[in-house]
Design a protein around this motif. Structure first.
Motif, PDB file in Angstrom:
ATOM      1  N   GLU A  69      23.583  30.208  13.413  1.00  0.00           N
ATOM      2  CA  GLU A  69      23.900  29.900  14.863  1.00  0.00           C
ATOM      3  C   GLU A  69      22.636  28.797  15.511  1.00  0.00           C
ATOM      4  O   GLU A  69      22.294  27.579  16.171  1.00  0.00           O
ATOM      5  CB  GLU A  69      23.418  30.575  16.267  1.00  0.00           C
ATOM      6  CG  GLU A  69      25.386  31.302  15.713  1.00  0.00           C
ATOM      7  CD  GLU A  69      25.145  32.817  16.678  1.00  0.00           C
ATOM      8  OE1 GLU A  69      24.254  33.227  17.389  1.00  0.00           O
ATOM      9  OE2 GLU A  69      25.896  33.695  16.180  1.00  0.00           O
ATOM     10  N   GLU A  72      22.724  24.951  13.062  1.00  0.00           N
ATOM     11  CA  GLU A  72      23.920  24.477  14.498  1.00  0.00           C
ATOM     12  C   GLU A  72      23.591  23.759  15.288  1.00  0.00           C
ATOM     13  O   GLU A  72      23.988  22.661  16.259  1.00  0.00           O
ATOM     14  CB  GLU A  72      25.242  24.851  14.988  1.00  0.00           C
ATOM     15  CG  GLU A  72      25.958  24.895  14.928  1.00  0.00           C
ATOM     16  CD  GLU A  72      27.879  25.776  15.278  1.00  0.00           C
ATOM     17  OE1 GLU A  72      28.805  25.745  14.994  1.00  0.00           O
ATOM     18  OE2 GLU A  72      27.172  27.236  16.098  1.00  0.00           O
ATOM     19  N   GLU A  76      23.881  19.312  15.238  1.00  0.00           N
ATOM     20  CA  GLU A  76      25.081  19.255  15.904  1.00  0.00           C
ATOM     21  C   GLU A  76      24.563  19.130  17.273  1.00  0.00           C
ATOM     22  O   GLU A  76      25.023  20.450  18.115  1.00  0.00           O
ATOM     23  CB  GLU A  76      26.144  19.397  16.232  1.00  0.00           C
ATOM     24  CG  GLU A  76      27.025  18.840  14.929  1.00  0.00           C
ATOM     25  CD  GLU A  76      28.162  19.668  14.183  1.00  0.00           C
ATOM     26  OE1 GLU A  76      29.318  19.740  15.232  1.00  0.00           O
ATOM     27  OE2 GLU A  76      29.129  19.731  13.238  1.00  0.00           O
TER      28      GLU A  76
END
Length: 104
Positions: A69, A72, A76
């Motif tokens: 998480e 990520e 992105e």
């Protein structure tokens, strides 16, 4: 199989190695049990080993999920919404006012 993973012939296996192989085979069958079945069928040291294994497994999976998480967000980044036609016009008008000194 490669030479490293090939099984030794029975006449070359020592008693200690045979005992280790038996434990490996037993663990391989236990490891695949679901938790309810393990609670019913296992006892003592095997049940403790099973619970330790899956407790560590669950902990590792939770930690990896948290890491993913965090990564990520870096891989992105959140997308910036596109400007609408009206917002573009307001921005252009603000630039025009800025250039002209604030009075239009």
């Amino acid at each position: 199989p490669t030479q490293l993973s090939a099984k030794l012939p029975d006449d070359m296996v020592t008693d200690t190695r045979k005992e280790i192989q038996d434990i490996q085979e037993k663990w391989n069958s236990i490891r695949l049990l679901d938790r309810e079945e393990a609670e019913k069928t296992l006892d003592g040291e095997w049940l403790e080993a099973y619970n330790r294994f899956y407790e560590k497994y669950d902990d590792d999976m939770t930690r990896m999920t948290e890491i993913v998480e965090k990564l990520e967000k870096m891989i992105e980044p959140p997308k910036v919404a596109k400007k609408t036609k009206g917002q573009k016009k307001r921005d252009a008008y603000a630039r025009k006012l800025e250039r002209s000194g604030g009075s239009a």
